[in-house]
Design a protein around this motif. Sequence first.
Motif, PDB file in Angstrom:
ATOM      1  N   VAL A   1      22.191  79.153 -18.468  1.00 54.56           N
ATOM      2  CA  VAL A   1      21.289  79.850 -17.534  1.00 54.56           C
ATOM      3  C   VAL A   1      21.580  81.344 -17.562  1.00 54.56           C
ATOM      4  CG1 VAL A   1      20.620  80.110 -15.113  1.00 54.56           C
ATOM      5  CG2 VAL A   1      21.004  77.820 -16.062  1.00 54.56           C
ATOM      6  N   TRP A   2      22.859  81.674 -17.482  1.00 57.99           N
ATOM      7  CA  TRP A   2      23.278  83.086 -17.545  1.00 57.99           C
ATOM      8  C   TRP A   2      22.876  83.718 -18.879  1.00 57.99           C
ATOM      9  CZ3 TRP A   2      27.234  85.207 -20.738  1.00 57.99           C
ATOM     10  CH2 TRP A   2      27.639  86.495 -20.427  1.00 57.99           C
ATOM     11  N   CYS A   3      23.078  82.986 -19.974  1.00 55.86           N
ATOM     12  CA  CYS A   3      22.698  83.497 -21.299  1.00 55.86           C
ATOM     13  C   CYS A   3      21.201  83.777 -21.369  1.00 55.86           C
ATOM     14  CB  CYS A   3      23.066  82.484 -22.390  1.00 55.86           C
ATOM     15  SG  CYS A   3      24.835  82.238 -22.624  1.00 55.86           S
ATOM     16  N   GLY A   4      20.394  82.870 -20.811  1.00 58.52           N
ATOM     17  CA  GLY A   4      18.945  83.045 -20.846  1.00 58.52           C
ATOM     18  C   GLY A   4      18.477  84.255 -20.065  1.00 58.52           C
ATOM     19  N   ILE A   5      19.109  84.511 -18.929  1.00 57.36           N
ATOM     20  CA  ILE A   5      18.742  85.680 -18.121  1.00 57.36           C
ATOM     21  C   ILE A   5      19.046  86.963 -18.892  1.00 57.36           C
ATOM     22  CG2 ILE A   5      19.289  86.957 -16.018  1.00 57.36           C
ATOM     23  CD1 ILE A   5      19.760  84.219 -14.666  1.00 57.36           C
ATOM     24  N   ARG A   6      20.174  87.008 -19.562  1.00 55.24           N
ATOM     25  CA  ARG A   6      20.508  88.175 -20.373  1.00 55.24           C
ATOM     26  C   ARG A   6      19.510  88.324 -21.526  1.00 55.24           C
ATOM     27  NH1 ARG A   6      25.242  90.799 -20.139  1.00 55.24           N
ATOM     28  NH2 ARG A   6      25.048  91.272 -22.362  1.00 55.24           N
TER      29      ARG A   6
ATOM     30  N   LEU B   1      21.308  89.330 -11.907  1.00 52.32           N
ATOM     31  CA  LEU B   1      19.925  89.436 -11.437  1.00 52.32           C
ATOM     32  C   LEU B   1      19.764  90.556 -10.412  1.00 52.32           C
ATOM     33  CD1 LEU B   1      19.051  85.659 -11.071  1.00 52.32           C
ATOM     34  CD2 LEU B   1      17.817  87.284 -12.506  1.00 52.32           C
ATOM     35  N   LEU B   2      20.696  90.659  -9.501  1.00 52.55           N
ATOM     36  CA  LEU B   2      20.570  91.632  -8.414  1.00 52.55           C
ATOM     37  C   LEU B   2      20.990  93.040  -8.822  1.00 52.55           C
ATOM     38  CD1 LEU B   2      21.863  89.473  -5.426  1.00 52.55           C
ATOM     39  CD2 LEU B   2      19.500  89.954  -6.088  1.00 52.55           C
ATOM     40  N   ARG B   3      21.840  93.160  -9.837  1.00 48.96           N
ATOM     41  CA  ARG B   3      22.326  94.480 -10.233  1.00 48.96           C
ATOM     42  C   ARG B   3      21.603  95.062 -11.434  1.00 48.96           C
ATOM     43  NH1 ARG B   3      28.689  95.014 -10.579  1.00 48.96           N
ATOM     44  NH2 ARG B   3      27.972  97.140 -10.968  1.00 48.96           N
ATOM     45  N   ARG B   4      21.217  94.215 -12.388  1.00 51.65           N
ATOM     46  CA  ARG B   4      20.691  94.726 -13.649  1.00 51.65           C
ATOM     47  C   ARG B   4      19.186  94.601 -13.803  1.00 51.65           C
ATOM     48  NH1 ARG B   4      24.453  95.063 -17.758  1.00 51.65           N
ATOM     49  NH2 ARG B   4      22.732  96.041 -18.886  1.00 51.65           N
ATOM     50  N   MET B   5      18.561  93.705 -13.046  1.00 47.96           N
ATOM     51  CA  MET B   5      17.124  93.499 -13.189  1.00 47.96           C
ATOM     52  C   MET B   5      16.390  94.126 -12.022  1.00 47.96           C
ATOM     53  SD  MET B   5      16.913  89.606 -14.694  1.00 47.96           S
ATOM     54  CE  MET B   5      15.193  89.785 -15.184  1.00 47.96           C
ATOM     55  N   ARG B   6      15.088  94.342 -12.237  1.00 42.02           N
ATOM     56  CA  ARG B   6      14.258  94.897 -11.173  1.00 42.02           C
ATOM     57  C   ARG B   6      14.280  93.940  -9.987  1.00 42.02           C
ATOM     58  NH1 ARG B   6       8.170  96.123 -12.645  1.00 42.02           N
ATOM     59  NH2 ARG B   6       8.156  93.856 -12.725  1.00 42.02           N
TER      60      ARG B   6
ATOM     61  N   VAL C   1      15.330  87.894  -6.748  1.00 47.15           N
ATOM     62  CA  VAL C   1      16.033  87.580  -5.501  1.00 47.15           C
ATOM     63  C   VAL C   1      16.012  86.075  -5.242  1.00 47.15           C
ATOM     64  CG1 VAL C   1      16.007  87.872  -2.992  1.00 47.15           C
ATOM     65  CG2 VAL C   1      15.624  89.852  -4.482  1.00 47.15           C
ATOM     66  N   LEU C   2      14.855  85.452  -5.466  1.00 45.20           N
ATOM     67  CA  LEU C   2      14.739  84.005  -5.252  1.00 45.20           C
ATOM     68  C   LEU C   2      15.683  83.240  -6.176  1.00 45.20           C
ATOM     69  CD1 LEU C   2      13.135  81.656  -3.888  1.00 45.20           C
ATOM     70  CD2 LEU C   2      11.585  81.754  -5.854  1.00 45.20           C
ATOM     71  N   THR C   3      15.729  83.640  -7.434  1.00 43.34           N
ATOM     72  CA  THR C   3      16.610  82.966  -8.392  1.00 43.34           C
ATOM     73  C   THR C   3      18.071  83.159  -8.013  1.00 43.34           C
ATOM     74  OG1 THR C   3      14.967  83.449 -10.107  1.00 43.34           O
ATOM     75  CG2 THR C   3      17.113  82.679 -10.842  1.00 43.34           C
ATOM     76  N   ALA C   4      18.421  84.379  -7.632  1.00 38.45           N
ATOM     77  CA  ALA C   4      19.813  84.657  -7.250  1.00 38.45           C
ATOM     78  C   ALA C   4      20.221  83.846  -6.024  1.00 38.45           C
ATOM     79  CB  ALA C   4      19.983  86.150  -6.981  1.00 38.45           C
TER      80      ALA C   4
END
Length: 398
Positions: free
Chosen positions: A79-84, A136-141, A147-150
Amino acid sequence: MIINLSTLYIVVLLISACMAMSWGVLWRYYPTIGGSGFWMLANLLSAAGGTTMAVGEPMQSLLLVMAGNAMVISGFWMVWCGIRHLQGLRSYWEIAVLAGAVTVMLLLLVQESRIGRNTVYTVGQAMPMVAAAVFLLRRMRRGMASVLTALALVAGAIGNGVRLGSLVAHQEGLLATAAYNQFLFVTMLVVIFSGLTRNLGLLLLVMDRLRRNLQKLAAVDDLTGLPNRRYFMGRILEEQERAHRREQPFSLMIIDIDRFKQINDTHGHAAGDACLLHFSRLVSERLRATDVVARMGGDEFCVLLPETLASQAAVVAQDLVSAVRAEAAEWRDVAIPMTLSIGIADWRPARSATISDLMHDADLALYRAKRRGRDQFAVSPDAIRAARVELFEAASAG
């Protein structure tokens, strides 16, 4: 109330399998959108790992239980890899593989302790969940999707933490079996809903990326990569409003590549495309970051110069004319000479000119440059008259 934990467990596995298929379909149809393949693997690993543990525990097979734990934890790192990957960053999928191997080694060390095994399992899941939420909260818009995903990831980590705490309390005799089962039921529900919410949030992130890609495609010329007519017209209207509020001028340049049809007829349309790309590079290198150059169609380009008078735009135009004349385009080892004709007009707060008037003035100046023999620029007569009036008023005031 009769609590059937086995049924809930089956529901978790079925949801993971269904989500894996959904992400697989999305990956199949939108392979260029990063993340989908990793999230398909994440759900596959969760389903496979959960199934392996469900089979291994009744059989008291430590090997199956460890393998199941390793797959689930690797799935959360996916999941983390996919977000990156969605952000265009390196995925570091090796971490997911390493996490699975580390999980097996730690489980071997604590295999005799139920609390130890559950601690490894809980911490192993929490680490990628928290890492993904922080990213998600620091690097993405920071929109609703991120926010929902985080929040879903954090809720899943908390749910697993509560489950571990209830197990410890039950083992120590601080929590009755009935209460412990209640905690398991609630935390299982949290895991189910956090997983669904997490996947929904990830889907919204993908949809947002698709929407932004479509907006970009709608505003960018396919060949040159420059903004297109639609984007430019919106941008110049915005600049007019801004210039009116701040009482500042701006200039417009309309540019034609001289005898472009002759280039196409002589060397072919592919050579013409090479000339357009060559010009796009040259003009982009010579403009400010605040300037906007757009391909309006064919060999016609427009340049918006904020906070610039026609006299200042003329300096830019001369530089462009000289640069294009000095550097021929290259096509299959053939040098293709190019020249430009440029028309310039400016918008001033004192004038009530519309954008249509401004473009008409610049267009007339362009044809004036062409009538004079091309390979040059011309300034709109209205801009020249306005400059003379300003000079006269300045001299009178002095």
